[in-house]
Each structure stands twice: as structure tokens, then as C-alpha cells.
Design a protein around this motif. Structure first.
Motif, PDB file in Angstrom:
ATOM      1  N   ASP A  15       0.824  -1.217   0.000  1.00 28.84           N
ATOM      2  CA  ASP A  15       0.000   0.000   0.000  1.00 28.84           C
ATOM      3  C   ASP A  15       0.850   1.255   0.000  1.00 28.84           C
ATOM      4  OD1 ASP A  15      -2.832  -1.135   0.353  1.00 28.84           O
ATOM      5  OD2 ASP A  15      -1.726  -2.119   1.966  1.00 28.84           O
ATOM      6  N   GLY A  16       1.851   1.260  -0.891  1.00 24.89           N
ATOM      7  CA  GLY A  16       2.752   2.390  -0.981  1.00 24.89           C
ATOM      8  C   GLY A  16       4.179   1.931  -0.761  1.00 24.89           C
ATOM      9  N   ARG A  20       4.480  -0.096   5.759  1.00 28.65           N
ATOM     10  CA  ARG A  20       3.568   0.980   6.110  1.00 28.65           C
ATOM     11  C   ARG A  20       2.559   0.536   7.169  1.00 28.65           C
ATOM     12  NH1 ARG A  20       4.940   4.726   2.701  1.00 28.65           N
ATOM     13  NH2 ARG A  20       3.326   6.152   3.429  1.00 28.65           N
ATOM     14  N   THR A  72      -0.313   4.836   5.397  1.00 29.62           N
ATOM     15  CA  THR A  72      -1.254   4.858   4.280  1.00 29.62           C
ATOM     16  C   THR A  72      -2.666   4.785   4.838  1.00 29.62           C
ATOM     17  OG1 THR A  72       0.243   3.788   2.705  1.00 29.62           O
ATOM     18  CG2 THR A  72      -2.093   3.651   2.224  1.00 29.62           C
ATOM     19  N   SER A  74      -6.397   3.912   3.714  1.00 30.42           N
ATOM     20  CA  SER A  74      -7.153   3.233   2.674  1.00 30.42           C
ATOM     21  C   SER A  74      -8.597   3.107   3.154  1.00 30.42           C
ATOM     22  CB  SER A  74      -6.512   1.863   2.376  1.00 30.42           C
ATOM     23  OG  SER A  74      -7.134   1.215   1.294  1.00 30.42           O
ATOM     24  N   HIS A  98       5.921   9.965   6.344  1.00 27.08           N
ATOM     25  CA  HIS A  98       5.499   9.917   4.939  1.00 27.08           C
ATOM     26  C   HIS A  98       4.035   9.492   4.876  1.00 27.08           C
ATOM     27  CE1 HIS A  98       5.032   8.287   0.836  1.00 27.08           C
ATOM     28  NE2 HIS A  98       6.039   9.092   0.503  1.00 27.08           N
ATOM     29  N   THR A 100       0.433   8.649   2.647  1.00 30.22           N
ATOM     30  CA  THR A 100      -0.124   8.171   1.389  1.00 30.22           C
ATOM     31  C   THR A 100      -1.628   7.953   1.545  1.00 30.22           C
ATOM     32  OG1 THR A 100       1.913   7.071   0.708  1.00 30.22           O
ATOM     33  CG2 THR A 100      -0.115   6.255  -0.280  1.00 30.22           C
ATOM     34  N   ASP A 102      -4.843   6.003  -0.349  1.00 29.76           N
ATOM     35  CA  ASP A 102      -5.335   5.050  -1.348  1.00 29.76           C
ATOM     36  C   ASP A 102      -6.786   5.400  -1.605  1.00 29.76           C
ATOM     37  OD1 ASP A 102      -5.990   2.935  -2.956  1.00 29.76           O
ATOM     38  OD2 ASP A 102      -5.653   1.369  -1.463  1.00 29.76           O
ATOM     39  N   LEU A 127       1.865  11.176  -1.380  1.00 30.86           N
ATOM     40  CA  LEU A 127       1.601  10.269  -2.494  1.00 30.86           C
ATOM     41  C   LEU A 127       0.146   9.842  -2.469  1.00 30.86           C
ATOM     42  CD1 LEU A 127       2.723   8.289  -4.765  1.00 30.86           C
ATOM     43  CD2 LEU A 127       3.044   6.620  -2.908  1.00 30.86           C
ATOM     44  N   LEU A 129      -2.390   6.788  -4.149  1.00 25.14           N
ATOM     45  CA  LEU A 129      -2.637   5.592  -4.945  1.00 25.14           C
ATOM     46  C   LEU A 129      -4.033   5.754  -5.512  1.00 25.14           C
ATOM     47  CD1 LEU A 129      -1.420   2.878  -2.382  1.00 25.14           C
ATOM     48  CD2 LEU A 129      -0.042   4.310  -3.910  1.00 25.14           C
ATOM     49  N   TRP A 166       0.502   6.901  -7.881  1.00 25.73           N
ATOM     50  CA  TRP A 166       0.569   5.579  -8.487  1.00 25.73           C
ATOM     51  C   TRP A 166      -0.830   5.265  -8.993  1.00 25.73           C
ATOM     52  CZ3 TRP A 166       3.449   1.859  -4.561  1.00 25.73           C
ATOM     53  CH2 TRP A 166       4.743   2.358  -4.324  1.00 25.73           C
TER      54      TRP A 166
END
Length: 252
Positions: A15-16, A20, A72, A74, A98, A100, A102, A127, A129, A166
Motif C-alpha cells: 500500500d505504498g 507501512r 497509508t 485506505s 510519509h 499516502t 489510497d 503520495l 494511490l 501511483w
């Protein structure tokens, strides 16, 4: 502020970048036929947790993240809880984590107040996703119950502001694996300037039992996962083994 949280995963590896801590939020506006987490659709069934509580839990595992790992979020769909996401990621960036997201992009709009909040969230997001379920709008409605017009607009906007993404594409036989659809998707992705990676995710049936447990009819009953040949074909058309746009992480 508290968010509705379905579950967490301590050592996510898909997941990145890196290892994570993955937070699965509750609530999703889509009804994807291949969804393996229909138990995340209803936001109210999630456990209410604060940003501080989640970050405290995540930081227990920071030593495993290395230089690439982080958090991340999600789901479900994180953008349905955008106020909570802003607070969570703002606090995460204060701690040098960091971040992210999703996302399917389904809640995206350039209308206010969402758009202003989205731009604030992007200040704290490293980032995204981005799941593009189907490139054809009418077939996207069949597959997910919703239009993809605003989702593709989000992808274009992220390209405009140079936010790294991504692209993920779940390959579903009899739904989106025709070469014509894949070629059209490649044309769309290659016009973006910020795509660091493209991933083909083969459809699987692991979540079918959840549909039955929840009393839902499984819409893809009888459809098998794609063959290795069809997955390889999708990877070839989408050029997944290489950076297909001019992404540098800073835009251009």
C-alpha cells in the motif's frame, strides 16, 4: 476530531513504498462489483478514533519503516472523511511521517467547500494511490454504480499540481480487460505528468464470502480471476514496468 475506522494493519507491504502502517477507514460511496471489503461501505459501523490515538499506535512501528515507509490511509474511501484526514496528515507531517492516500477519487469535486479542503489535504500528502476502475464512463457505472468523470478530473488535477501518484487498475474479466479499454486507459495515463508507477491488480474472489455474510448477492459469481496471460497482456499495454509519464515528484 475523530474518524470512523474499520481496522488497521501494522506491516503493510503493498500500500505504498516501504513498510507501512495502514489505516482502513469506514464509508464508501462506490459499490464496486469486485469489492473485497463490502464491510467498509457503512461509515457508522466503524470505530471512532482520534488522530492522536492512531498516530500513537502507528509510531510504535516506526523503526520498521526505514527511509521509505510511513502511513497509508485506505478504506473504504478516505476522502469521505476529509476533515479528519486533514487533521491526521497534518499531525503526521509534524512528526516527519510519509503520508499516502489510497483512493478511488469518487468524492472529488472542484466545488467548494470540498475543493478547498482537498487542496489543504494535499499540503500534507506525499503520495496518492489512485484506483481507476474503468476508463469507459458507462461501463464504469456498471462496474461501480457511479460515474468516472470526476475521478478522471481528479487525476488531471493532481497532474496539474504535480502531486505524485501511483495508478492502480483492478483487472476484471468480462468487465474491463478488453484491449481497447486498456489502450484507452494507457492513453489517458500517458497524458499525465505525475505518474510514478502503474500497477495491474488481478481480480480475486477472496471477498466473496463477505458479500454472502452481509446478505448481498455477489455480482461477479461465476467469473474467475484473470489468467496469467491476460494479466501479462494488461501489464504490456499499460507499460507497468516503466515510468510512463514525466513524473519527477515535483511536477513540470
Amino acid at each position: 476530531m475523530e474518524g470512523f475506522i474499520h481496522s488497521t494493519e501494522s506491516f503493510g507491504s503493498v500500500d505504498g513504498p516501504g513498510v507501512r502502517f495502514v489505516i482502513f477507514v469506514s464509508g464508501c460511496p462506490m459499490r464496486c462489483q469486485f469489492c473485497h471489503n463490502p464491510d467498509t461501505w457503512d461509515m457508522q459501523v466503524g470505530q471512532k478514533r482520534s488522530a492522536e490515538d492512531l498516530l500513537s499506535q502507528a509510531l510504535r512501528y516506526k523503526s520498521y519503516w526505514g527511509t521509505e515507509g510511513g502511513i497509508t490511509v485506505s478504506g473504504g474511501e478516505p476522502l469521505m472523511q476529509i476533515d479528519f484526514m486533514i487533521e491526521l496528515f497534518r499531525k503526521a507531517k509534524e512528526k516527519g511521517i510519509h503520508t499516502t492516500i489510497d483512493t478511488s477519487g469518487a468524492p472529488f469535486t472542484r466545488e467548494e467547500p470540498f475543493f478547498g479542503k482537498f487542496n489543504e489535504l494535499m499540503r500534507y500528502t506525499d503520495l496518492l494511490l489512485v484506483d481507476i476502475k474503468h476508463i469507459d464512463e458507462e461501463q464504469h457505472k456498471v462496474l461501480t454504480g457511479r460515474t468516472n468523470a470526476n475521478i478522471l478530473d481528479m487525476a488531471r488535477y493532481l497532474s496539474e499540481i504535480g502531486k505524485p501518484v501511483w495508478i492502480r487498475h483492478v483487472l476484471v474479466p468480462e468487465r474491463n480487460d478488453d484491449d481497447a479499454y486498456l489502450e484507452k486507459l494507457y492513453d489517458f495515463i500517458s497524458a499525465l505528468k505525475n505518474v510514478q508507477k502503474v500497477e495491474v491488480l488481478p481480480y480475486h474472489t477472496f471477498g466473496e464470502y463477505k458479500w454472502k455474510e452481509l446478505g448481498y448477492d455477489y455480482p461477479l459469481a461465476g467469473i474467475d480471476p484473470p489468467s496469467k496471460e491476460r494479466v501479462a497482456n494488461a501489464n504490456r499495454i499499460l507499460h507497468t514496468g516503466q515510468q510512463i509519464t514525466g513524473a519527477s515528484g515535483t511536477g513540470r
